[in-house]
Design a protein around this motif. Sequence first.
Motif, PDB file in Angstrom:
ATOM      1  N   HIS A 142       6.912   5.063  -9.042  1.00  0.00           N
ATOM      2  CA  HIS A 142       6.631   3.631  -8.944  1.00  0.00           C
ATOM      3  C   HIS A 142       7.668   2.869  -8.116  1.00  0.00           C
ATOM      4  CE1 HIS A 142       4.140   4.797 -12.370  1.00  0.00           C
ATOM      5  NE2 HIS A 142       3.358   3.829 -11.959  1.00  0.00           N
ATOM      6  N   ARG A 196       7.566  -0.942  -6.425  1.00  0.00           N
ATOM      7  CA  ARG A 196       6.477  -1.645  -7.112  1.00  0.00           C
ATOM      8  C   ARG A 196       7.067  -2.545  -8.184  1.00  0.00           C
ATOM      9  NH1 ARG A 196       1.896   2.978  -7.809  1.00  0.00           N
ATOM     10  NH2 ARG A 196       1.507   3.239  -5.592  1.00  0.00           N
ATOM     11  N   ILE A 207      11.346  -5.133  -9.332  1.00  0.00           N
ATOM     12  CA  ILE A 207      10.916  -4.160  -8.334  1.00  0.00           C
ATOM     13  C   ILE A 207      11.933  -3.023  -8.314  1.00  0.00           C
ATOM     14  CG2 ILE A 207      10.455  -3.778  -5.881  1.00  0.00           C
ATOM     15  CD1 ILE A 207       9.806  -6.849  -5.788  1.00  0.00           C
ATOM     16  N   LEU A 248       3.183  -0.849 -14.932  1.00  0.00           N
ATOM     17  CA  LEU A 248       2.955  -1.486 -13.645  1.00  0.00           C
ATOM     18  C   LEU A 248       2.413  -2.888 -13.886  1.00  0.00           C
ATOM     19  CD1 LEU A 248       3.086  -0.837 -10.622  1.00  0.00           C
ATOM     20  CD2 LEU A 248       0.734  -0.048 -10.785  1.00  0.00           C
TER      21      LEU A 248
END
Length: 99
Positions: free
Chosen positions: A13, A16, A31, A95
Amino acid sequence: MHKHEAQALCREHMHRYVRIQVADGGTVDGIIEFVDEEYVYMAVPVRPGDEANDRRGYFPYVPGGFYPPYFNPYYPGGRFRRVVLPLAALLALSLLPFY
């Protein structure tokens, strides 16, 4: 979550916007910038009303004492601050949509 599982999940990830839950029960939204063998480095947005010089963070223990605060000098007073979390303290990663 085992440290190697946390590392693989964070790398999957990278770049992201995620929410990470840590062992002390807190959560961090930001992030993922970088992941190494021990830590995950995050750019966390500074929200309106937050103190510009807020210096809270996680200070992982190392033999001989604690590390100093982990804040990137390239983000002073900007829209993001850097937070470094130990991979061993991660419990969950989700997420999030970025607005």
